[in-house]
Design a protein around this motif. Structure first.
Motif, PDB file in Angstrom:
ATOM      1  N   ARG A 152      38.993  34.413 -47.287  1.00  0.00           N
ATOM      2  CA  ARG A 152      39.842  34.628 -46.277  1.00  0.00           C
ATOM      3  C   ARG A 152      40.919  33.431 -46.202  1.00  0.00           C
ATOM      4  NH1 ARG A 152      35.915  36.558 -41.307  1.00  0.00           N
ATOM      5  NH2 ARG A 152      34.584  37.697 -42.496  1.00  0.00           N
ATOM      6  N   LEU A 153      40.520  32.314 -46.358  1.00  0.00           N
ATOM      7  CA  LEU A 153      41.710  31.410 -46.189  1.00  0.00           C
ATOM      8  C   LEU A 153      42.627  31.295 -47.562  1.00  0.00           C
ATOM      9  CD1 LEU A 153      39.655  28.390 -44.686  1.00  0.00           C
ATOM     10  CD2 LEU A 153      41.416  29.982 -43.446  1.00  0.00           C
ATOM     11  N   MET A 154      42.168  31.142 -48.556  1.00  0.00           N
ATOM     12  CA  MET A 154      42.859  31.020 -50.001  1.00  0.00           C
ATOM     13  C   MET A 154      43.644  32.212 -50.453  1.00  0.00           C
ATOM     14  SD  MET A 154      39.985  28.443 -51.757  1.00  0.00           S
ATOM     15  CE  MET A 154      41.424  28.075 -53.186  1.00  0.00           C
ATOM     16  N   SER A 166      46.982  36.949 -57.008  1.00  0.00           N
ATOM     17  CA  SER A 166      47.225  37.106 -58.272  1.00  0.00           C
ATOM     18  C   SER A 166      45.680  36.981 -58.879  1.00  0.00           C
ATOM     19  CB  SER A 166      48.237  36.269 -59.262  1.00  0.00           C
ATOM     20  OG  SER A 166      47.829  34.906 -59.084  1.00  0.00           O
ATOM     21  N   LEU A 167      45.299  38.299 -59.411  1.00  0.00           N
ATOM     22  CA  LEU A 167      43.872  38.095 -60.004  1.00  0.00           C
ATOM     23  C   LEU A 167      44.338  37.812 -61.684  1.00  0.00           C
ATOM     24  CD1 LEU A 167      40.873  38.415 -60.687  1.00  0.00           C
ATOM     25  CD2 LEU A 167      41.284  41.018 -60.430  1.00  0.00           C
ATOM     26  N   GLU A 181      50.317  29.939 -54.569  1.00  0.00           N
ATOM     27  CA  GLU A 181      49.965  30.410 -56.035  1.00  0.00           C
ATOM     28  C   GLU A 181      49.004  29.354 -56.537  1.00  0.00           C
ATOM     29  OE1 GLU A 181      52.045  30.921 -60.266  1.00  0.00           O
ATOM     30  OE2 GLU A 181      53.155  30.252 -58.629  1.00  0.00           O
ATOM     31  N   ALA A 182      49.145  28.108 -56.029  1.00  0.00           N
ATOM     32  CA  ALA A 182      47.941  27.151 -56.514  1.00  0.00           C
ATOM     33  C   ALA A 182      46.784  27.400 -56.131  1.00  0.00           C
ATOM     34  CB  ALA A 182      48.418  25.832 -56.100  1.00  0.00           C
ATOM     35  N   GLU A 183      46.681  27.588 -54.544  1.00  0.00           N
ATOM     36  CA  GLU A 183      45.263  28.192 -53.890  1.00  0.00           C
ATOM     37  C   GLU A 183      44.678  29.477 -54.748  1.00  0.00           C
ATOM     38  OE1 GLU A 183      45.867  28.470 -49.879  1.00  0.00           O
ATOM     39  OE2 GLU A 183      45.292  26.717 -49.279  1.00  0.00           O
ATOM     40  N   SER A 184      45.716  30.568 -55.003  1.00  0.00           N
ATOM     41  CA  SER A 184      45.078  31.567 -55.786  1.00  0.00           C
ATOM     42  C   SER A 184      44.461  31.389 -57.183  1.00  0.00           C
ATOM     43  CB  SER A 184      46.323  32.709 -55.793  1.00  0.00           C
ATOM     44  OG  SER A 184      45.893  33.951 -56.572  1.00  0.00           O
ATOM     45  N   ARG A 185      45.198  30.343 -57.659  1.00  0.00           N
ATOM     46  CA  ARG A 185      44.770  30.097 -59.139  1.00  0.00           C
ATOM     47  C   ARG A 185      43.297  29.235 -58.948  1.00  0.00           C
ATOM     48  NH1 ARG A 185      48.563  30.163 -63.662  1.00  0.00           N
ATOM     49  NH2 ARG A 185      50.559  30.784 -62.928  1.00  0.00           N
ATOM     50  N   ILE A 186      43.490  28.357 -58.204  1.00  0.00           N
ATOM     51  CA  ILE A 186      41.881  27.698 -57.956  1.00  0.00           C
ATOM     52  C   ILE A 186      40.767  28.780 -57.424  1.00  0.00           C
ATOM     53  CG2 ILE A 186      40.638  26.054 -56.373  1.00  0.00           C
ATOM     54  CD1 ILE A 186      43.383  24.633 -56.188  1.00  0.00           C
TER      55      ILE A 186
END
Length: 197
Positions: free
Chosen positions: A85-87, A14-15, A121-126
């Motif tokens: 790549r990972l997150m 999610s951008l 979702e937490a990684e994407s937000r970070i």
């Protein structure tokens, strides 16, 4: 069920906060790559902190400049090659073909059919918070250095804007697709938000 399998093909990065609440609840909020998440923010925040505190700690401009540029370079490499790549399952790079022409490649990882989500979702937000916030801070530093006539710091700040802005641009192109126009994507997003209101 077939309906559930088709919903797994939706991109889970999610951008913007335009995803509906149902897809948000289905995403895991735990951090799967804590070391990558730490280093995604560590080099970025360290460069900003060193820039802010450098004149208080030492009088050597060269030592401060080298430290900040090393932190920015480590950040650029880590974000481009590891944490993206990972997150969030995105990557971008440049390749030169046999004719000597340069080609930019922007990729997004597809979700596997076996249902394994690649990022939370937490990684994407970070990831997106660090990727968007820090270049904006460097732009503020650039205006501050320009208007306060601190010309020697302007080169350092421009390096921060360029290196972190390049990663931001690359990952936005990965997110929206390499063939889509970013202006039309922003217009479409704002139109959806207006209609939603």
């Amino acid at each position: 069920s077939p309906l559930q399998d088709s919903s797994d093909d939706i991109e889970d990065v999610s951008l913007f906060d335009a995803d509906d609440d149902a897809s948000r609840r289905s995403k895991k909020s735990r951090i799967r790559h804590p070391v990558a998440s730490f280093f995604h923010l560590f080099f970025r925040v360290s460069a900003i902190v060193v820039y802010l505190l450098c004149e208080l700690l030492t009088s050597s401009f060269i030592a401060c400049m080298v430290t900040i540029i090393l932190l920015l370079s480590c950040d650029f490499w880590a974000v481009k090659n590891v944490t993206g790549r990972l997150m969030v399952g995105l990557r971008w790079w440049n390749q030169v073909d046999d004719d000597g022409r340069s080609h930019w490649v922007f990729e997004a990882r597809k979700v596997s059919a076996q249902g394994g989500k690649t990022s939370s979702e937490a990684e994407s937000r970070i990831f997106w918070l660090g990727l968007i916030t820090c270049p904006m801070i460097w732009v503020i530093f650039a205006f501050s250095a320009l208007f306060s006539f601190r010309v020697k710091w302007l080169a350092v700040v421009v390096m921060g804007v360029v290196l972190q802005g390049a990663n931001l641009y690359g990952y936005i192109r990965c997110k929206v697709g390499s063939r889509k126009n970013l202006t039309s994507m922003a217009t479409s997003y704002l139109g959806k938000q207006f209609l939603r209101q």
